[in-house]
Design a protein around this motif. Structure first.
Motif, PDB file in Angstrom:
ATOM      1  N   LEU A 125       0.823  -1.212   0.000  1.00  0.00           N
ATOM      2  CA  LEU A 125       0.000   0.000   0.000  1.00  0.00           C
ATOM      3  C   LEU A 125       0.854   1.258   0.000  1.00  0.00           C
ATOM      4  O   LEU A 125       0.498   2.258  -0.637  1.00  0.00           O
ATOM      5  N   ALA A 126       1.987   1.201   0.694  1.00  0.00           N
ATOM      6  CA  ALA A 126       2.872   2.371   0.759  1.00  0.00           C
ATOM      7  C   ALA A 126       3.435   2.711  -0.616  1.00  0.00           C
ATOM      8  O   ALA A 126       3.516   3.891  -0.997  1.00  0.00           O
ATOM      9  N   ILE A 127       3.829   1.688  -1.368  1.00  0.00           N
ATOM     10  CA  ILE A 127       4.365   1.941  -2.712  1.00  0.00           C
ATOM     11  C   ILE A 127       3.297   2.550  -3.605  1.00  0.00           C
ATOM     12  O   ILE A 127       3.531   3.559  -4.294  1.00  0.00           O
ATOM     13  N   VAL A 128       2.104   1.948  -3.606  1.00  0.00           N
ATOM     14  CA  VAL A 128       1.035   2.450  -4.477  1.00  0.00           C
ATOM     15  C   VAL A 128       0.629   3.861  -4.068  1.00  0.00           C
ATOM     16  O   VAL A 128       0.418   4.731  -4.921  1.00  0.00           O
ATOM     17  N   HIS A 129       0.515   4.100  -2.762  1.00  0.00           N
ATOM     18  CA  HIS A 129       0.210   5.449  -2.273  1.00  0.00           C
ATOM     19  C   HIS A 129       1.280   6.423  -2.753  1.00  0.00           C
ATOM     20  O   HIS A 129       0.971   7.536  -3.199  1.00  0.00           O
ATOM     21  N   GLY A 130       2.537   5.993  -2.677  1.00  0.00           N
ATOM     22  CA  GLY A 130       3.634   6.840  -3.124  1.00  0.00           C
ATOM     23  C   GLY A 130       3.560   7.160  -4.611  1.00  0.00           C
ATOM     24  O   GLY A 130       3.780   8.305  -5.028  1.00  0.00           O
ATOM     25  N   LEU A 131       3.240   6.165  -5.411  1.00  0.00           N
ATOM     26  CA  LEU A 131       3.121   6.384  -6.860  1.00  0.00           C
ATOM     27  C   LEU A 131       1.989   7.361  -7.170  1.00  0.00           C
ATOM     28  O   LEU A 131       2.135   8.256  -8.014  1.00  0.00           O
ATOM     29  N   ALA A 132       0.851   7.185  -6.487  1.00  0.00           N
ATOM     30  CA  ALA A 132      -0.283   8.081  -6.704  1.00  0.00           C
ATOM     31  C   ALA A 132       0.044   9.504  -6.236  1.00  0.00           C
ATOM     32  O   ALA A 132      -0.310  10.489  -6.894  1.00  0.00           O
ATOM     33  N   PHE A 133       0.724   9.593  -5.108  1.00  0.00           N
ATOM     34  CA  PHE A 133       1.139  10.894  -4.576  1.00  0.00           C
ATOM     35  C   PHE A 133       2.051  11.621  -5.562  1.00  0.00           C
ATOM     36  O   PHE A 133       1.858  12.809  -5.853  1.00  0.00           O
ATOM     37  N   LEU A 134       3.039  10.907  -6.094  1.00  0.00           N
ATOM     38  CA  LEU A 134       3.983  11.522  -7.026  1.00  0.00           C
ATOM     39  C   LEU A 134       3.312  11.875  -8.347  1.00  0.00           C
ATOM     40  O   LEU A 134       3.667  12.867  -8.991  1.00  0.00           O
ATOM     41  N   GLN A 135       2.349  11.065  -8.770  1.00  0.00           N
ATOM     42  CA  GLN A 135       1.624  11.363 -10.005  1.00  0.00           C
ATOM     43  C   GLN A 135       0.902  12.706  -9.886  1.00  0.00           C
ATOM     44  O   GLN A 135       0.915  13.521 -10.817  1.00  0.00           O
ATOM     45  N   LYS A 136       0.274  12.944  -8.733  1.00  0.00           N
ATOM     46  CA  LYS A 136      -0.419  14.210  -8.517  1.00  0.00           C
ATOM     47  C   LYS A 136       0.547  15.393  -8.513  1.00  0.00           C
ATOM     48  O   LYS A 136       0.177  16.512  -8.871  1.00  0.00           O
ATOM     49  N   GLN A 137       1.791  15.130  -8.094  1.00  0.00           N
ATOM     50  CA  GLN A 137       2.808  16.179  -8.067  1.00  0.00           C
ATOM     51  C   GLN A 137       3.466  16.367  -9.435  1.00  0.00           C
ATOM     52  O   GLN A 137       4.258  17.287  -9.613  1.00  0.00           O
ATOM     53  N   GLY A 138       3.165  15.471 -10.365  1.00  0.00           N
ATOM     54  CA  GLY A 138       3.823  15.516 -11.668  1.00  0.00           C
ATOM     55  C   GLY A 138       5.283  15.144 -11.568  1.00  0.00           C
ATOM     56  O   GLY A 138       6.112  15.577 -12.368  1.00  0.00           O
ATOM     57  N   SER A 139       5.613  14.310 -10.583  1.00  0.00           N
ATOM     58  CA  SER A 139       7.012  13.954 -10.322  1.00  0.00           C
ATOM     59  C   SER A 139       7.309  12.533 -10.782  1.00  0.00           C
ATOM     60  O   SER A 139       6.497  11.615 -10.600  1.00  0.00           O
ATOM     61  N   LYS A 140       8.486  12.347 -11.355  1.00  0.00           N
ATOM     62  CA  LYS A 140       8.917  11.035 -11.830  1.00  0.00           C
ATOM     63  C   LYS A 140      10.124  10.508 -11.046  1.00  0.00           C
ATOM     64  O   LYS A 140      10.871   9.664 -11.516  1.00  0.00           O
ATOM     65  N   ILE A 141      10.301  11.006  -9.822  1.00  0.00           N
ATOM     66  CA  ILE A 141      11.438  10.572  -9.006  1.00  0.00           C
ATOM     67  C   ILE A 141      11.243   9.112  -8.576  1.00  0.00           C
ATOM     68  O   ILE A 141      10.118   8.601  -8.549  1.00  0.00           O
ATOM     69  N   PRO A 142      12.326   8.410  -8.215  1.00  0.00           N
ATOM     70  CA  PRO A 142      12.216   7.009  -7.804  1.00  0.00           C
ATOM     71  C   PRO A 142      11.482   6.838  -6.473  1.00  0.00           C
ATOM     72  O   PRO A 142      11.431   7.749  -5.645  1.00  0.00           O
ATOM     73  N   VAL A 143      10.929   5.640  -6.291  1.00  0.00           N
ATOM     74  CA  VAL A 143      10.340   5.234  -5.026  1.00  0.00           C
ATOM     75  C   VAL A 143      11.192   4.100  -4.469  1.00  0.00           C
ATOM     76  O   VAL A 143      11.395   3.087  -5.136  1.00  0.00           O
ATOM     77  N   TYR A 144      11.692   4.284  -3.258  1.00  0.00           N
ATOM     78  CA  TYR A 144      12.502   3.245  -2.603  1.00  0.00           C
ATOM     79  C   TYR A 144      11.664   2.482  -1.577  1.00  0.00           C
ATOM     80  O   TYR A 144      10.900   3.067  -0.808  1.00  0.00           O
ATOM     81  N   THR A 145      11.844   1.156  -1.564  1.00  0.00           N
ATOM     82  CA  THR A 145      11.234   0.289  -0.562  1.00  0.00           C
ATOM     83  C   THR A 145      12.248  -0.781  -0.186  1.00  0.00           C
ATOM     84  O   THR A 145      13.116  -1.119  -0.997  1.00  0.00           O
ATOM     85  N   ASP A 146      12.147  -1.322   1.022  1.00  0.00           N
ATOM     86  CA  ASP A 146      13.057  -2.407   1.393  1.00  0.00           C
ATOM     87  C   ASP A 146      12.374  -3.771   1.279  1.00  0.00           C
ATOM     88  O   ASP A 146      12.899  -4.785   1.738  1.00  0.00           O
ATOM     89  N   PRO A 191      10.741   4.878 -11.240  1.00  0.00           N
ATOM     90  CA  PRO A 191      11.391   3.594 -10.932  1.00  0.00           C
ATOM     91  C   PRO A 191      11.062   3.169  -9.504  1.00  0.00           C
ATOM     92  O   PRO A 191      11.044   4.004  -8.595  1.00  0.00           O
ATOM     93  N   ILE A 192      10.757   1.894  -9.299  1.00  0.00           N
ATOM     94  CA  ILE A 192      10.549   1.350  -7.959  1.00  0.00           C
ATOM     95  C   ILE A 192      11.797   0.562  -7.614  1.00  0.00           C
ATOM     96  O   ILE A 192      12.076  -0.482  -8.217  1.00  0.00           O
TER      97      ILE A 192
END
Length: 210
Positions: A125-146, A191-192
């Motif tokens: 859920l954190a990754i998907v929330h992060g992707l949706a959050f960045l999409q709203k910001q118009g940002s294409k920065i990476p998402v890091y997860t462990d 990128p994830i």
């Protein structure tokens, strides 16, 4: 001392699955051409590996080995980036997750606690929330997860959880449903990436409760 293997994953054999003793595992691979199997010290590790599939597990395992061997020579994390993580209380089953700026640690979002969840669900859920959050910001920065498991779930656009409904975790299943729908209906260029904890330390989104 190396941990003793207590569980065995059979990806390719007579009956693929997870077995709790070597004798049973052996009966599934003996005489089977090109059998694919591996032992693990914990049930959770075995389930994660089995859900990923043999190919992806081996690819991730190989990459991790290279990173550990490289040590200090490994590339540093990419900045700017978003780091996400989940926390799961083993006593109560409560789960929560959050996303932070990977460089500054500034928190961008936090959800939960939710009753009767799992850590893998929180990571997903954190990754998907992060992707949706960045999409709203118009940002294409990476998402890091462990979480390798969460990455594999996102790639499949499905949470491969075995969590059972309890009457208290209806919201958790609703969030999973929404996340899966978002993945099916959206495209992203972010990128994830796997946060390399052995080299870089705890992921910046870690809740610090270990």
């Amino acid at each position: 001392m190396a941990k003793k293997n207590s569980y065995y994953v059979v990806w390719a054999g007579l009956n693929p699955g997870i077995y709790s003793d070597w004798e049973t595992c052996q009966s599934q691979i003996k005489g089977f051409n090109n059998a694919k199997f591996k032992g693990f010290p914990t049930r959770e590790a075995a389930e994660n590996a089995y859900s990923m599939g043999y190919g992806e597990f081996m690819k991730m395992n190989s990459a991790q080995s290279v990173i550990l061997q490289a040590g200090a020579n490994v590339a540093k994390p990419i900045y700017p980036s978003l780091a996400v993580d989940a926390a799961w209380n083993t006593a109560t089953g409560d789960m929560e997750y959050r996303g932070v700026d990977a460089h500054s640690g500034k928190e961008f979002f936090r959800q939960g606690p939710f009753f009767d969840g799992t850590n893998n669900i929180g990571e997903f859920l954190a990754i998907v929330h992060g992707l949706a959050f960045l999409q709203k910001q118009g940002s294409k920065i990476p998402v890091y997860t462990d979480s390798v498991t969460a990455i594999s779930w996102v790639r499949r656009k499905q949470a491969n959880t075995k969590l059972a409904p309890t009457g208290r975790n209806a919201i958790v299943f609703e969030l999973i449903k929404r996340a899966e729908a978002w993945l099916r209906n959206n495209k992203w260029d972010n990128p994830i990436l796997k946060w390399e904890t052995p080299v870089w330390g705890e992921i910046p989104a870690d809740f610090g409760r270990k």
